[in-house]
Structures are given as C-alpha cells and as structure tokens.
Design an enzyme around this catalytic site. Structure first.
Site, short mmCIF file in Angstrom:
data_model
loop_
_atom_site.label_atom_id
_atom_site.label_comp_id
_atom_site.label_asym_id
_atom_site.label_seq_id
_atom_site.Cartn_x
_atom_site.Cartn_y
_atom_site.Cartn_z
N GLU A 1 1.60 -99.02 67.66
CA GLU A 1 1.09 -98.48 66.56
C GLU A 1 0.10 -97.04 66.65
O GLU A 1 0.32 -96.42 65.57
CB GLU A 1 0.37 -99.66 65.80
CG GLU A 1 1.28 -100.74 65.15
CD GLU A 1 1.29 -101.84 66.39
OE1 GLU A 1 0.99 -101.59 67.67
OE2 GLU A 1 2.06 -102.90 65.93
N MET B 1 -10.60 -82.39 83.02
CA MET B 1 -11.85 -82.08 82.45
C MET B 1 -12.83 -82.71 82.81
O MET B 1 -14.22 -82.19 82.96
CB MET B 1 -11.57 -82.09 80.74
CG MET B 1 -12.67 -81.39 80.02
SD MET B 1 -12.96 -79.53 80.43
CE MET B 1 -11.92 -78.82 78.93
N LYS C 1 0.56 -110.65 52.29
CA LYS C 1 2.00 -110.66 52.25
C LYS C 1 2.56 -111.12 50.76
O LYS C 1 3.45 -111.14 50.61
CB LYS C 1 2.14 -111.98 53.30
CG LYS C 1 3.78 -111.90 53.87
CD LYS C 1 3.83 -112.60 55.06
CE LYS C 1 5.39 -112.67 55.51
NZ LYS C 1 5.57 -113.61 56.61
N PHE D 1 -3.79 -116.67 61.40
CA PHE D 1 -2.98 -115.99 62.64
C PHE D 1 -2.89 -114.37 62.18
O PHE D 1 -2.30 -114.13 61.06
CB PHE D 1 -1.88 -116.64 62.83
CG PHE D 1 -0.97 -116.02 63.82
CD1 PHE D 1 -1.29 -116.08 65.14
CD2 PHE D 1 0.32 -115.31 63.50
CE1 PHE D 1 -0.53 -115.25 65.99
CE2 PHE D 1 1.14 -114.69 64.43
CZ PHE D 1 0.77 -114.60 65.92
N GLN D 2 -3.16 -113.60 63.14
CA GLN D 2 -3.10 -112.30 63.08
C GLN D 2 -3.81 -111.53 61.75
O GLN D 2 -3.22 -110.52 61.14
CB GLN D 2 -1.65 -111.72 62.97
CG GLN D 2 -1.02 -111.89 64.22
CD GLN D 2 0.39 -111.31 64.39
OE1 GLN D 2 1.06 -110.97 63.42
NE2 GLN D 2 0.87 -111.03 65.75
#
Lengths: 192, 574
Positions: free
Chosen positions: B59, B484, B171, B121-122
């Site tokens: 993602e 760097m 959802k 969940f999630q």
C-alpha cells in the site's frame, strides 16, 4: 511560570466529528498545554464554539498555533485574546459535609463575602456554586478547605466574550455567503 | 452543481463511489484489495473500461504512485486500500503528500459500522491516525453520504494549497443501497482555499521591487502547483530578478534560463545561498522557508526586506518574517505585481553571482561531472543521463545522496519534471512515484534515480512494473552504503560508520527475475553505451552503476548553520 501570559483562544467550527482532535493535535505538536477548555453550541445554529486557555511565553507562538488551527477545513474562525480584551468567567461547585458546616457555625459572612449560591442542602451535604475568575473561585476553595473541609470540588473551563461590539463570526459568515454567491455565479457561467 | 449522472434507481455504495470517481474525471487509481474494501473492488470489476486500476505490491507503493501521478499530471492522485494494515501501510505516503502539498484522495475500507470501536478484525482508527497528516479525513458510515463526501474530498484535496484527504468507508456503506446524485463541491463556508487579493499588498510588493538594487527571488513549488510558470517568467524577466529554486520548485523555470542561479539550501549552489544574505529585497514565491533552505533563521537574510507570496496564510511569518505578504494564488498575484513593476536591469548584481558559480565549478562541479579517473561519480551519471534525454525527461528520485545529485545536476526544459520527496524525505518514494509519474505523463521519458538503500524499501514494486509493462528507466547509483548517513558520520560523527554499510544482492538478477532488462556498469567507459541502451530500450530497464563508495555531496551547509558557512570539501574555502 511568571513570565508566561495566559491567552484565550476562541474557535468557531462546523459541528463535525473529530474537530476537537484536530485542534488538540496542533497543541500537542507545538508543545503547548491546554489550561482550560470549554465547548458548546454557539449562538448560530450548527456552529460550535471552543474556548481554550493556554499559557505562553510569547505571543508569536500563540499566533502561529492559532494560524494552524484556523487553517483546518472544518474551522470557521480562530482568534486569540489576552484577559484585558475579554469578559470571562468560570464556574465552581463545592460539596461540603452538612455536619461540618453546622459545627462551624454561621456561614453568612462566607456567603456574603464570596457571593455564594447554595444549590443543595441535605442531611449529608451542602453544595455551593460560585461564578468568577480563577482567583476568586480558588480563594473560596482555600478558605472552605481550611475552615470547614471540602468533600468535592470542580471547576469549569473558562468561557469568555470579547469586549468589542460584535462577535467577529457574524461578519465573517456574511462575507462568506457573499463569496458563495459570487463563486456559484461564475461557476454557472463557465459551465453554461 | 448538478452533473448529468443522476439516477433514481437504487445502487450500492460501492457503485456510488465508482460513479463519483468518474464524475471527478478519475481515470487511473492505484490500490490493493482486502476484506473491508472488497465490495468496491467488485464494483470496479464492471468499470474497467472507465477506470484503470494499477495493482501495486504494497500500500505504501499505491500512495507514492498516486503522488507521482498527481505531480506529473496536475490531477488528483487516487489510492484505494483496505482497512487496518492496508490503511496503516498508506500512512507514510499520506504524510509525504501533506508535507509536499500533493493532491491525493486515499480511500480506505473500514469494518462494518456496527463493529466500529470493538477491536474487530483489521480495524484501525484510521481517522484518528490520519487527522494530523491530512487536509481532511472523513469516515463514511452510510451509502447515501458517499457522493457528498467524495465531492468534498476532491474539492479539498485539489483547491488552495493542495494536500491529501482520507475517506474511510465502512463496509456496510459500500454494500448498502442509495439513490445517486452527484454535485460537484465548489464552496465550503469554513474553508477559504484562495485568500482574496489585497491590492495594497500588491502595490507594496511592487514598490519594494521597484526600489530594489539587489533583488533576489526564491522559487518554490507553489509556482508549479499554481501552473504559473509563464507568469513567473514574465515577472522575473520584466524586473530582471535572478532567482534560486527549492528542490520542489526546480523545474518551474528552465535550467538554462539566464536568471536561473540554481538550487537553494543545504546542498544548493554557493551563489544562491551567499546572495540570499546579500540581497536587499528577497522575494519568496510559493515556498515555505523550510529549515533545509534557511539553515539558522537568526542569521538568514537579516539584511533584506522580505516579500512573501503564498496561498497559505499560515505560512506567512511562520519561519521568516515578511515585510510584505502577498496572499493568493501566484497565477493571479504575479501578473498583478508584474503590471506594476518597472522594467529594470540589474546587470551588475546578476553578474556578481558568476564568480561564485565559477568557484563552485572549479572546486566541486568539474570533478563531480567530468572526472577522468577514479571510481564513477554519482553526479557524472546524473549529468550524462540528463544530457542523453536532451534535458526533457521527468526526473524522479528517491532520498539520499543520489537525490541531491539528481536535484543539483539534472537539467530541465519543461515544468513538472522534478518529482522527489522534499519535506518528508521518504526513502522508498522513488520507484513507486516513478510508476505514477509514467501514468500521469505517458508521453514523457521517466527516469528514476535510486540508491541501494531506498530501492530496497519499495523494491517489490518491480512486480507492478512487470505486470503492467511500465516503461520507466531505473538508474541505481550503488555505493553499497546508506550514503547520506555515511556522509554525516564522516563529517559529524568521527567517521564512526554505524550500520550504514549494506551487503547487497545482485540487483540485475532481481530485475531479471521480474523480467526487467538490466545491466551493471562498473567502468566509466561503459557508461555512455549503457545509458544509450537504457533509453532506447522499449520498456522498463534497470541500470545499476557502481559508484564511488565514499562520495560526498558538496557544497553543504550543516543543519541549522548559517547558510553562508558552506563546507566545500577537500580543504577548499570560498
């Protein structure tokens, strides 16, 4: 503490979910503590008013903080004042044991001195209310605690109004609705 | 404002979302499916001809790709992710977009509304997490709110100072039914994206500029975001004002413009930094005086009167006090100031930049770009690639030494050609951002410079490139170090190289496993041929160049230092 000034920040927002979180994260990032906070619907339906006090060493840091708050999409207007520009008030409630009050004897002088309102008397407790500035509600607390004993004490956040003649929000809303008409008109023109 | 797409039939929230995106002109989105966003992906399945979805491999990649897309195309970038870990993986990209004012709409799935707050969940508190890193974050719990919220989201993301917006859609709002009617948002009473122009400010700015003997302009990304490149050029040319650019402002003007004095800040050109502290009027145009540009604010441009053009009120006086502020969109404010400024010539002042450039060339640039022996230099590669693209390519970079070499030595002839993570400095930005840039500007050559560290932070996006045959040219400048950080260790930590050496894989083999053509170059005399091969190759190409192990980026103003105290390296002094 001595070199810090207390600033009162007034914020008008849309009544949206999560506005308080948006405001407090800006305080958190800039390491400014909120001293008091009061939120309620404003005189204008659908708009909420936040009154927040915070201590700061410099006006500059409060100005930047207020700019960041004002920038949030759901915030209509944010500004800050010092005490001399405001009429402000806090409320405090004091619960005392009835038995202890009666043991103490007359409380008339306290009621007169502090302009106390009595909200409740029962056989167990007496509840006083006092409105005033922080120093005034604090002085009463200290005297009661010393002479009688305080079972419970609570103080509200500050509420404040500016001494200037109008609430600045109304001007701003009027300007915004003019802008809305202008924008919609030009949008319709370009989309005809 | 009603669009034609209005219907009386009941449709699902997911269909409403897709129709809303189409109404906003969205044609490409970057995303990754998962449980709580499946209804949207299902609706997308029927609209493949209208909306192209690019399936990334992580993602973070989706959000950086959406950023690259937005920066190259002038459109709003869209990313679509699932709830919980899908959304939290997007956080880095969202923060990056906020710091660099990139217009994004990130849509995340969320658990069914009845489960909200139950540690389902999630489930993650996406609004709570993203409020501090977005312009606006909103949770949608009912299908009938989708069109409204999408319309607001696009308006907020793209107007004023652009930025990321998050829409978190439960959802059941995706599966529930609603009527659909799309109205474009063009006004919110609590949000004034473009401040009204104040003519007194315009006049005050023009007066100061007309009196200036040694004016100097700082060009920021605000010019690009406002599509005001022509307006900027007209202004600078009429008043004959030399300028330096922030790294995000770099391609607003052609690199070879006679007034262009180069880059500002920590690794900027010597002249732009020195002259910032010598000019009499400093004109900041759509830039925010980042600490990497200003160094120590107490010694920054104290001699100058400062004019600050910006669209965001909160930027005025935030870091540097402005004597004159010019609020508004530079597309509108610049021409108004240009009208009032008198044509001027500052020949002597402009020529005073030249000796400083000559010194920089002699002490640093010549050796970085045109070495004849020793290991290959990063700057040398960047310069050769830029020249081979006739300075017409989009240059995307990751973050680190190679980024500074890219910003210093790539050359630009067209706007929107520098895509880099400026504010947040996000390693891993480059590869996915280049994917997005290619979709945003399919007709342009997209070159992405990455280091061996940052490349491996989002290397999985090679899978996205393979699957979609995305024609980007990846130039890996490999020094087997986090260069760097190593440079800072050398300069400020007594050469104690703590955890900066990397044991690296065979990158060309990795590319090969993804079906991407690759070539590794270790010798200077192979470089031109390899670059030519890369650019003429149809499709993605990985060019790994093994560069100097302990290369340094100079000049350098140490963090928080006076911008005129510049380290040149190799014992040189200005």
């Amino acid at each position: 503490m001595e070199n810090k000034t207390l600033y009162t920040i007034t914020i008008f927002s849309e009544n949206a979910v999560g506005v308080l979180n948006q405001i407090t994260t800006i305080f958190t990032r800039r390491q400014v503590n909120i001293e008091t906070l009061s939120v309620s619907p404003s005189a204008i339906p659908g708009i909420h008013k936040f009154t927040i006090t915070a201590l700061s060493e410099t006006e500059e840091s409060i100005k930047k903080l207020v700019n960041q708050i004002d920038k949030q999409v759901d915030i209509l207007k944010a500004f800050y004042n010092t005490n001399d520009e405001l009429v402000h008030q806090e409320l405090a409630l004091y619960k005392l044991s009835t038995e202890k009050v009666l043991e103490h004897g007359s409380i008339e002088y306290l009621v007169r001195k502090y302009n106390i309102r009595v909200l409740e008397i029962s056989k167990d407790c007496i509840v006083f209310l006092k409105a005033g500035h922080y120093v005034e509600t604090q002085a009463l607390f200290e005297e009661l605690a010393e002479k009688i004993g305080v079972l419970q004490f609570v103080r509200s956040g500050r509420i404040a109004i500016t001494k200037s003649p109008v609430e600045r929000l109304s001007d701003m809303l009027a300007k915004r609705s003019e802008a809305e008409e202008r924008i919609k008109e030009s949008y319709n023109k370009t989309n005809e | 404002m009603k669009e034609n797409d209005t219907t009386n039939e009941m449709i699902t929230g997911s269909e409403a979302l897709i129709r809303s995106l189409i109404a906003e002109g969205v044609s490409t989105i970057f995303g990754y499916p998962g449980g709580a966003i499946m209804p949207v992906f299902d609706a997308l399945y029927d609209c493949k001809d209208r909306i192209r979805h690019i399936l990334v491999r992580h993602e973070q990649g989706a959000v950086h790709a959406a950023e690259g897309y937005a920066r190259a195309s002038k459109k709003v970038g869209v990313a679509l992710v699932t709830s919980g870990p899908g959304a939290t993986n997007a956080i880095t990209g969202i923060t990056d977009a906020l710091m660099d004012s990139t217009p994004l709409v990130v849509i995340s799935g969320q658990v069914t509304s009845s489960l909200l707050g139950s540690d389902a969940f999630q489930e993650a508190d996406v609004i709570g997490i993203t409020q501090p890193i977005t312009k606006w974050a909103y949770q949608i719990r009912r299908p009938e709110d989708i069109a409204w919220a999408v319309s607001r989201a696009f308006y907020i993301a793209s107007s004023g100072r652009p930025g990321p917006v998050v829409l978190d859609i439960a959802k059941d709002a995706q599966t529930g039914k609603c009527n659909f009617s799309y109205e474009k948002t063009i006004f919110l009473r609590s949000y004034e994206p473009v401040p009204e122009i104040d003519h007194e400010q315009i006049e005050a700015a023009a007066d100061l500029i007309n009196q200036a003997k040694k004016p100097f302009a700082l060009v920021g990304q605000g010019v690009t975001l406002g599509n005001a490149e022509n307006e900027l050029r007209a202004f600078l040319e009429k008043a004959d004002i030399p300028f330096g650019s922030t790294i995000l402002g770099l391609s607003a003007m052609p690199s070879d413009h006679p007034l262009n004095c180069g880059m500002l800040g920590m690794h900027g050109n010597i002249a732009t930094n020195i002259k910032t502290n010598e000019c009499d009027v400093l004109i900041a145009i759509g830039m925010r005086f980042d600490d990497r540009v200003t160094g120590d604010l107490n010694t920054y441009a104290k001699q100058a009167k400062v004019i600050h053009f910006d669209i965001d009120r909160a930027e005025i006086n935030k870091n540097v006090k402005a004597d004159v502020k010019v609020l508004g969109d530079v597309k509108q404010t610049l021409p108004k100031v240009t009208e009032l400024v008198k044509p001027a010539k500052h020949t002597e002042w402009i020529e005073s930049f030249k000796p400083l450039y000559d010194k920089e060339f002699e002490y640093i640039i010549r050796n970085e770009l045109y070495p004849d022996s020793g290991e290959i230099k990063m700057g040398e590669v960047v310069n050769k690639v830029a020249e081979a693209t006739h300075n017409e390519a989009i240059c995307v970079t990751d973050v680190g030494q190679h980024q500074m070499m890219g910003t210093r030595y790539f050359k630009f002839t067209q706007p929107r050609s520098m895509i880099t993570s400026g504010g947040l400095g996000t390693m891993g930005f480059g590869l996915p951002a280049a994917i997005g840039a290619k979709y945003g500007a399919p007709d342009r050559t997209v070159v992405v410079f990455v280091g061996d560290g940052g490349f491996q932070m989002t290397i999985q996006e090679l899978g996205t490139i393979m699957e979609n045959n995305i024609d980007i040219k990846i130039v890996l400048l490999n020094n087997n170090f986090l260069g760097m950080v190593r440079q800072w260790q050398e300069l400020f930590f007594d050469e104690r190289y703590s955890e900066t050496h990397l044991k690296n894989p065979d990158f060309v083999k990795i590319a090969d496993a993804y079906g991407i053509k690759g070539r590794k170059v270790t010798q200077r005399d192979e470089l031109d041929d390899a670059i030519a091969e890369m650019l003429s190759h149809q499709g993605a190409y990985l060019l790994e160049v093994v560069v100097e192990t302990k290369g340094m980026v100079y000049p350098m103003v140490p963090a928080g230092g006076n911008i005129t105290n510049i380290i040149l390296g190799n014992g040189y002094k200005i």
